[in-house]
Design a protein around this motif. Sequence first.
Motif, PDB file in Angstrom:
ATOM      1  N   LYS A 132     -36.399 -19.077  13.701  1.00  0.00           N
ATOM      2  CA  LYS A 132     -37.396 -19.702  14.566  1.00  0.00           C
ATOM      3  C   LYS A 132     -38.789 -19.542  13.981  1.00  0.00           C
ATOM      4  CE  LYS A 132     -34.961 -18.980  18.918  1.00  0.00           C
ATOM      5  NZ  LYS A 132     -35.009 -18.329  20.232  1.00  0.00           N
ATOM      6  N   LEU A 133     -39.556 -20.630  14.080  1.00  0.00           N
ATOM      7  CA  LEU A 133     -40.950 -20.629  13.628  1.00  0.00           C
ATOM      8  C   LEU A 133     -41.746 -21.450  14.639  1.00  0.00           C
ATOM      9  CD1 LEU A 133     -43.240 -20.180  11.540  1.00  0.00           C
ATOM     10  CD2 LEU A 133     -42.385 -22.204  10.332  1.00  0.00           C
ATOM     11  N   THR A 134     -42.737 -20.827  15.259  1.00  0.00           N
ATOM     12  CA  THR A 134     -43.603 -21.545  16.198  1.00  0.00           C
ATOM     13  C   THR A 134     -45.022 -21.504  15.658  1.00  0.00           C
ATOM     14  OG1 THR A 134     -42.210 -20.939  18.077  1.00  0.00           O
ATOM     15  CG2 THR A 134     -44.441 -21.681  18.576  1.00  0.00           C
ATOM     16  N   LEU A 135     -45.571 -22.706  15.429  1.00  0.00           N
ATOM     17  CA  LEU A 135     -46.929 -22.850  14.922  1.00  0.00           C
ATOM     18  C   LEU A 135     -47.824 -23.375  16.031  1.00  0.00           C
ATOM     19  CD1 LEU A 135     -46.106 -24.565  11.517  1.00  0.00           C
ATOM     20  CD2 LEU A 135     -46.520 -22.137  11.938  1.00  0.00           C
ATOM     21  N   VAL A 136     -49.020 -22.807  16.137  1.00  0.00           N
ATOM     22  CA  VAL A 136     -49.981 -23.220  17.156  1.00  0.00           C
ATOM     23  C   VAL A 136     -51.220 -23.751  16.453  1.00  0.00           C
ATOM     24  CG1 VAL A 136     -51.317 -22.498  19.174  1.00  0.00           C
ATOM     25  CG2 VAL A 136     -49.121 -21.388  18.682  1.00  0.00           C
ATOM     26  N   GLU A 172     -47.013 -17.998  16.141  1.00  0.00           N
ATOM     27  CA  GLU A 172     -46.671 -17.304  17.375  1.00  0.00           C
ATOM     28  C   GLU A 172     -45.335 -16.583  17.242  1.00  0.00           C
ATOM     29  OE1 GLU A 172     -47.414 -18.810  21.604  1.00  0.00           O
ATOM     30  OE2 GLU A 172     -45.318 -19.342  21.204  1.00  0.00           O
ATOM     31  N   THR A 173     -44.403 -17.210  16.527  1.00  0.00           N
ATOM     32  CA  THR A 173     -43.076 -16.627  16.332  1.00  0.00           C
ATOM     33  C   THR A 173     -42.616 -16.922  14.917  1.00  0.00           C
ATOM     34  OG1 THR A 173     -42.507 -17.033  18.650  1.00  0.00           O
ATOM     35  CG2 THR A 173     -40.683 -16.600  17.158  1.00  0.00           C
ATOM     36  N   LEU A 174     -42.064 -15.898  14.263  1.00  0.00           N
ATOM     37  CA  LEU A 174     -41.428 -16.086  12.959  1.00  0.00           C
ATOM     38  C   LEU A 174     -40.260 -15.122  12.868  1.00  0.00           C
ATOM     39  CD1 LEU A 174     -41.076 -17.176  10.106  1.00  0.00           C
ATOM     40  CD2 LEU A 174     -42.815 -15.527   9.345  1.00  0.00           C
ATOM     41  N   THR A 175     -39.072 -15.680  12.941  1.00  0.00           N
ATOM     42  CA  THR A 175     -37.855 -14.906  12.737  1.00  0.00           C
ATOM     43  C   THR A 175     -37.026 -15.650  11.694  1.00  0.00           C
ATOM     44  OG1 THR A 175     -36.599 -16.029  14.484  1.00  0.00           O
ATOM     45  CG2 THR A 175     -37.881 -14.073  15.134  1.00  0.00           C
TER      46      THR A 175
END
Length: 140
Positions: A124-128, A118-121
């Motif tokens: 920040k890393l958001t895994l769903v 969902e997010t990769l900067t």
Amino acid sequence: MTPFALSFRPYLATLLCAFALLFTAASCSDKGKVEGANMLYGTNGKVWKTAKETDAAGDKVKQTDAQQQETLHIFSNNTYSMTGTGGATSGKFSFDQGAKTLTLTPDGSTSSNTFNVETLTDNKLTLVGTSGAKLMLEAE
């Protein structure tokens, strides 16, 4: 100053504040921003730690002290290692920026886990997961 300038001043200040808030909100929201694979591993490797976890309903999952110490180390040679209370696991990963997916395949396993990114900067890393549960990670 003219009477017009004095009466316009509060509106101008309000307008400038509103613009500043909109700009700040737009630049702070990384949700949906998925940058290149090098954000996963930096120059040679990067360590990710759990910042927050939510279940499929979006409710926050309380992390134990042990879970807060778990790490995901992603290397530039498409390998990874995870450390946690259950020991260490390593394997290979593949990242598809277009599809926004990260696939982890443990060493010696024929099955893999694929997550939507969902997010990769840079930090920040958001895994769903397939259930809709989310894991928000921050670079160490």
